[in-house]
Write a protein that holds these residues in place. Structure first.
Motif, PDB file in Angstrom:
ATOM      1  N   GLY A 209     -31.887 -14.721  26.504  1.00  0.00           N
ATOM      2  CA  GLY A 209     -32.026 -15.139  27.898  1.00  0.00           C
ATOM      3  C   GLY A 209     -31.179 -16.328  28.290  1.00  0.00           C
ATOM      4  N   ALA A 210     -30.575 -17.014  27.307  1.00  0.00           N
ATOM      5  CA  ALA A 210     -29.652 -18.121  27.595  1.00  0.00           C
ATOM      6  C   ALA A 210     -28.230 -17.581  27.712  1.00  0.00           C
ATOM      7  N   VAL A 211     -27.404 -18.240  28.514  1.00  0.00           N
ATOM      8  CA  VAL A 211     -26.025 -17.793  28.719  1.00  0.00           C
ATOM      9  C   VAL A 211     -25.152 -18.226  27.544  1.00  0.00           C
ATOM     10  N   GLN A 212     -24.376 -17.271  27.020  1.00  0.00           N
ATOM     11  CA  GLN A 212     -23.389 -17.597  25.990  1.00  0.00           C
ATOM     12  C   GLN A 212     -22.125 -18.096  26.709  1.00  0.00           C
ATOM     13  N   MET A 213     -21.832 -19.365  26.547  1.00  0.00           N
ATOM     14  CA  MET A 213     -20.836 -19.999  27.408  1.00  0.00           C
ATOM     15  C   MET A 213     -19.395 -19.641  27.072  1.00  0.00           C
ATOM     16  N   LEU A 214     -19.188 -18.879  26.021  1.00  0.00           N
ATOM     17  CA  LEU A 214     -17.823 -18.454  25.711  1.00  0.00           C
ATOM     18  C   LEU A 214     -17.217 -17.668  26.858  1.00  0.00           C
ATOM     19  N   PHE A 215     -18.052 -16.996  27.672  1.00  0.00           N
ATOM     20  CA  PHE A 215     -17.514 -16.228  28.789  1.00  0.00           C
ATOM     21  C   PHE A 215     -16.896 -17.128  29.845  1.00  0.00           C
ATOM     22  N   THR A 216     -17.425 -18.325  29.991  1.00  0.00           N
ATOM     23  CA  THR A 216     -16.862 -19.265  30.958  1.00  0.00           C
ATOM     24  C   THR A 216     -15.415 -19.565  30.623  1.00  0.00           C
ATOM     25  N   THR A 217     -15.164 -19.866  29.362  1.00  0.00           N
ATOM     26  CA  THR A 217     -13.801 -20.185  28.935  1.00  0.00           C
ATOM     27  C   THR A 217     -12.925 -18.937  28.901  1.00  0.00           C
ATOM     28  N   TRP A 218     -13.509 -17.816  28.499  1.00  0.00           N
ATOM     29  CA  TRP A 218     -12.717 -16.600  28.332  1.00  0.00           C
ATOM     30  C   TRP A 218     -12.157 -16.094  29.656  1.00  0.00           C
ATOM     31  N   VAL A 219     -12.991 -16.024  30.701  1.00  0.00           N
ATOM     32  CA  VAL A 219     -12.479 -15.472  31.955  1.00  0.00           C
ATOM     33  C   VAL A 219     -11.411 -16.370  32.561  1.00  0.00           C
ATOM     34  N   TYR A 220     -11.467 -17.676  32.259  1.00  0.00           N
ATOM     35  CA  TYR A 220     -10.441 -18.593  32.765  1.00  0.00           C
ATOM     36  C   TYR A 220      -9.155 -18.467  31.944  1.00  0.00           C
ATOM     37  N   ASP A 221      -9.270 -18.645  30.625  1.00  0.00           N
ATOM     38  CA  ASP A 221      -8.072 -18.685  29.780  1.00  0.00           C
ATOM     39  C   ASP A 221      -7.331 -17.359  29.749  1.00  0.00           C
ATOM     40  N   SER A 222      -8.039 -16.252  29.928  1.00  0.00           N
ATOM     41  CA  SER A 222      -7.400 -14.939  29.879  1.00  0.00           C
ATOM     42  C   SER A 222      -6.891 -14.475  31.236  1.00  0.00           C
ATOM     43  N   GLY A 223      -7.120 -15.282  32.277  1.00  0.00           N
ATOM     44  CA  GLY A 223      -6.659 -14.901  33.605  1.00  0.00           C
ATOM     45  C   GLY A 223      -7.454 -13.781  34.231  1.00  0.00           C
ATOM     46  N   LEU A 224      -8.685 -13.571  33.762  1.00  0.00           N
ATOM     47  CA  LEU A 224      -9.505 -12.464  34.257  1.00  0.00           C
ATOM     48  C   LEU A 224     -10.440 -12.868  35.389  1.00  0.00           C
ATOM     49  N   GLN A 225     -10.439 -14.129  35.766  1.00  0.00           N
ATOM     50  CA  GLN A 225     -11.405 -14.639  36.736  1.00  0.00           C
ATOM     51  C   GLN A 225     -11.236 -14.020  38.128  1.00  0.00           C
ATOM     52  N   THR A 226     -10.004 -13.773  38.540  1.00  0.00           N
ATOM     53  CA  THR A 226      -9.806 -13.379  39.937  1.00  0.00           C
ATOM     54  C   THR A 226      -8.651 -12.417  40.099  1.00  0.00           C
ATOM     55  N   ASN A 227      -8.719 -11.627  41.171  1.00  0.00           N
ATOM     56  CA  ASN A 227      -7.599 -10.788  41.581  1.00  0.00           C
ATOM     57  C   ASN A 227      -6.760 -11.464  42.666  1.00  0.00           C
ATOM     58  N   ASP A 228      -7.292 -12.562  43.234  1.00  0.00           N
ATOM     59  CA  ASP A 228      -6.580 -13.243  44.314  1.00  0.00           C
ATOM     60  C   ASP A 228      -5.265 -13.826  43.803  1.00  0.00           C
ATOM     61  N   GLY A 229      -4.198 -13.548  44.500  1.00  0.00           N
ATOM     62  CA  GLY A 229      -2.906 -14.124  44.137  1.00  0.00           C
ATOM     63  C   GLY A 229      -2.273 -13.514  42.913  1.00  0.00           C
ATOM     64  N   ARG A 230      -2.794 -12.391  42.440  1.00  0.00           N
ATOM     65  CA  ARG A 230      -2.223 -11.762  41.252  1.00  0.00           C
ATOM     66  C   ARG A 230      -0.845 -11.200  41.576  1.00  0.00           C
ATOM     67  N   PRO A 231       0.175 -11.570  40.802  1.00  0.00           N
ATOM     68  CA  PRO A 231       1.508 -11.028  41.090  1.00  0.00           C
ATOM     69  C   PRO A 231       1.576  -9.547  40.747  1.00  0.00           C
ATOM     70  N   ASN A 232       2.284  -8.793  41.559  1.00  0.00           N
ATOM     71  CA  ASN A 232       2.475  -7.374  41.262  1.00  0.00           C
ATOM     72  C   ASN A 232       3.757  -6.906  41.917  1.00  0.00           C
ATOM     73  N   PHE A 233       4.239  -5.773  41.450  1.00  0.00           N
ATOM     74  CA  PHE A 233       5.474  -5.225  41.987  1.00  0.00           C
ATOM     75  C   PHE A 233       5.191  -4.349  43.208  1.00  0.00           C
ATOM     76  N   PRO A 234       6.165  -4.180  44.074  1.00  0.00           N
ATOM     77  CA  PRO A 234       5.961  -3.314  45.239  1.00  0.00           C
ATOM     78  C   PRO A 234       5.656  -1.890  44.807  1.00  0.00           C
ATOM     79  N   PRO A 235       4.797  -1.196  45.530  1.00  0.00           N
ATOM     80  CA  PRO A 235       4.520   0.204  45.182  1.00  0.00           C
ATOM     81  C   PRO A 235       5.775   1.049  45.324  1.00  0.00           C
ATOM     82  N   GLY A 236       5.870   2.062  44.479  1.00  0.00           N
ATOM     83  CA  GLY A 236       6.984   2.997  44.583  1.00  0.00           C
ATOM     84  C   GLY A 236       8.197   2.644  43.756  1.00  0.00           C
TER      85      GLY A 236
END
Length: 654
Positions: A209-236
């Motif tokens: 029932g306690a939070v394993q805090m490794l997820f806090t660091t993991w989503v930040y360090d791996s760049g998985l926290q957000t889709n906002d501002g994610r670079p991508n190539f133009p479609p097609g």
């Protein structure tokens, strides 16, 4: 001699022949040998494989996932596929090095007669769409399998392999019954397990029932926290244009370095990532699929059952080779998942489930050596030929070729620490493991290593409870254990706990030197009778082996948030001052030999931070609170309150 070492020697010899002085040789870049080796591997791969990179595979909603394909040049045959899907970067070009990425896995697969396909999860790197944890929607896996099965050179047989996040998505999709999926090899896959048996870890997010805090660091360090501002190539963009662009742009996130030893102390907990400059994202905010932020959920929140997590309502009925480690994030749920599939699969497939449990940290299988050091402890020679196991497995289930590897592989192969040897069994726990219980005892002063705590074979009649003060602003710090991904300040594995045992908020109970050795292999159950003046609090446990010189190595650890003592699928319950409550922790798991003269010890406290988040003791939601209160906690032990630890002890051979 390894190829890189040979290359280095050759470079030195050539320089000497050419008359270049050693001082000039010292000016060579240290990465030159790596670059030469990578180029050689890529050249060999090009000589034997048809290579198709940056293939954009359409999903049913029109979004395209990026794949790289490697297959043998002989086009007279059809080939089974080894499929690796990941949220991590597998761009074929190592931009920082200016050379190809290590292509040895791809090369080995093609040499052995397989096609090897790598694909990025939705919303990662070149793949389109928005990322959500564990690669949802699950239909992406079906679309990928169907696409692979329809390729003209494909044998329409797919096997999965990968470690950590490259494994965790496998369990849920394995339950979907896609016709192309023949088998899987999940390695260190705990974050793919939602609920199984007594465990409600929801992908390693919780422990007790306690939070394993490794997820806090993991989503930040791996760049998985957000889709906002994610670079991508133009479609097609054409495939060739993408291949060319990949030598200049791999679309990786490189967030600023964070001192997690300080950052994880921030309150409220939900704002930890915001406080280090992270954008809004899945940690504390609504996910792309509309689920609430992960830190706001409870262990049985309906949101956990609406994504990529596997749980024990989902039947897996394909052969599996399950790889686990003793110092991983959650070996208990991993073993529970393995046993559940053995119990619920069709009879033939139930007999095709195999497990390996190594004495290393998360995904450290091939880092085992003649002296395998895990934390600070020498575990001996823990090497295993994983390549032979992997390809013996794939040959059997994807090609129908029997090399005899499976017949000589035990259903469960596990490493016993302390005696430092591989052992085998038909089941987990091993046949012959019997419960042996030790009861907590003291004169009321088990605080610290200098206290009077003991472990006895029978409970005392009198309750001399042990009291300690838990201040969430001064928690017991994490020192080793089973975790990953928490930064350089936190080293997993077995490390000496004596420094922590000087604290008065750590209760220490020991057997004294054992007269004869015992092997503990299987589940470890801890039951505590506790009281507190706080509305809610935590209790932590560590299993320790004490060497004759006093070194105290942690074997496994656990925690229980007391509000969930009646179950994670029930409303929280609060404590009342002066009332005693029974708290049963979820089982720990290990295989460890405690030699004669060594001691078996457990530590009890109310924190292990930042391995687990701090309980602020208020009875509030914990994640949005900035102030905690001090708890005065007690552990009771007597015939009336038999606080105990029950070990799975192997009987001695006749």
């Amino acid at each position: 001699m390894q190829p890189i070492a040979k290359l280095a020697c050759l470079v030195l010899l050539c320089n000497l022949i050419a008359g270049i002085a050693p001082s000039a040789q010292a000016q060579a870049r240290p990465q030159d040998a790596i670059i030469a080796s990578r180029n050689a591997t890529e050249a060999e791969l090009e000589s034997i494989a048809i290579i198709e990179r940056k293939v954009m595979v359409p999903m049913r909603d029109g979004k395209r996932m990026q794949a790289d394909i490697y297959r043998p040049k002989d086009q007279s045959k059809k080939y089974p596929v080894i499929f690796v899907r990941t949220p991590y970067n597998f761009n074929y070009w190592d931009i920082s090095l200016g050379a190809p990425r290590d292509m040895s896995a791809e090369l080995q697969a093609v040499k052995r007669g397989y096609a090897y396909i790598e694909m990025n999860e939705r919303g990662r790197y070149f793949s389109e769409g928005d990322y959500d944890i564990l690669g949802t929607p699950l239909t992406d896996s079906d679309d990928a399998f169907d696409w692979m099965g329809a390729l003209p050179w494909s044998a329409d047989k797919v096997g999965l392999i990968g470690c950590s996040s490259t494994a965790e998505w496998q369990l849920a999709v394995a339950s979907r019954g896609n016709k192309a999926l023949e088998t899987f090899i999940p390695e260190s896959f705990g974050a793919g397990v939602g609920r199984v048996g007594p465990y409600y870890e929801q992908g390693n997010w919780f422990r007790g029932g306690a939070v394993q805090m490794l997820f806090t660091t993991w989503v930040y360090d791996s760049g998985l926290q957000t889709n906002d501002g994610r670079p991508n190539f133009p479609p097609g963009m054409s495939q060739q244009a993408l291949v060319t662009a990949a030598k200049s742009y791999d679309l990786s996130a490189h967030p600023p370095t964070v001192d997690w030893s300080k950052a994880l102390q921030h309150l409220p907990e939900k704002d930890i990532l915001a406080a280090v400059g992270s954008p809004r994202g899945i940690f504390a905010d609504t996910t792309p699929s509309g689920k609430p932020g992960m830190i706001t959920r409870t262990p049985n929140d309906p949101s956990w059952y609406q994504g990529g997590l596997w749980n024990d309502s989902m039947r897996i009925d394909i052969p599996g080779l399950w790889l686990m480690t003793w110092y991983d994030v959650s070996v208990g749920p991993n073993l529970a998942a393995y046993n559940y599939v053995r119990k619920t699969a069709s009879p033939a497939v139930a007999g095709q489930q195999y497990a390996i449990i190594a004495p290393v940290a998360h995904c450290g299988y091939k880092r085992a050596a003649e002296h395998t050091i895990v934390g600070e402890r020498d575990m001996g020679d823990a090497r295993l030929d994983y390549d032979a196991l992997t390809y013996g497995w794939f040959d059997y289930f994807l090609k129908g070729e029997d090399s005899g590897q499976l017949a000589k592989t035990p259903k469960v192969r596990y490493y016993t620490m302390g005696s430092n040897k591989w052992q085998s069994s038909a089941t987990w726990p091993p046949e012959g493991a019997k419960p042996v219980t030790f009861y907590l005892d003291s004169g009321g002063h088990a605080n610290s290593l200098t206290g009077d705590g003991a472990l006895l074979s029978l409970p005392d009649k009198k309750d001399n409870s042990d009291k300690f003060v838990y201040d969430p602003m001064n928690p017991v710090p994490t020192h080793g254990g089973g975790f990953c991904c928490m930064g350089a300040d936190y080293k997993p594995g077995a490390v000496d706990q004596r420094g922590l045992e000087t604290r008065s908020d750590v209760l220490v109970y020991s057997t004294g030197p054992l007269k004869e050795g015992i092997e503990v292999s299987g589940p470890i159950d801890v039951t505590l009778y506790v009281s507190s003046d706080a509305k809610d609090t935590d209790f932590t446990v560590k299993l320790i082996e004490v060497l004759p010189d006093g070194t105290a190595y942690n074997i496994d650890e656990n925690i229980q948030r007391v509000r969930y003592r009646e179950g994670y699928d029930k409303p929280p319950v609060w404590t009342e001052k002066d009332k005693v409550y029974k708290v049963t922790l979820q089982p720990m798991e290990t295989s460890n030999y405690f030699a004669a003269g060594h001691q078996l010890r457990i530590e009890i406290s109310s924190s292990n931070f930042p391995r687990f988040d701090r309980n602020l003791n208020t009875g509030g939601d914990n994640y949005s609170e900035s102030q905690g209160i001090v708890a005065h906690n007690q552990v009771h032990h007597s015939a009336q309150y038999p606080s105990s630890i029950t070990l799975s002890v192997m009987k001695k051979p006749n």
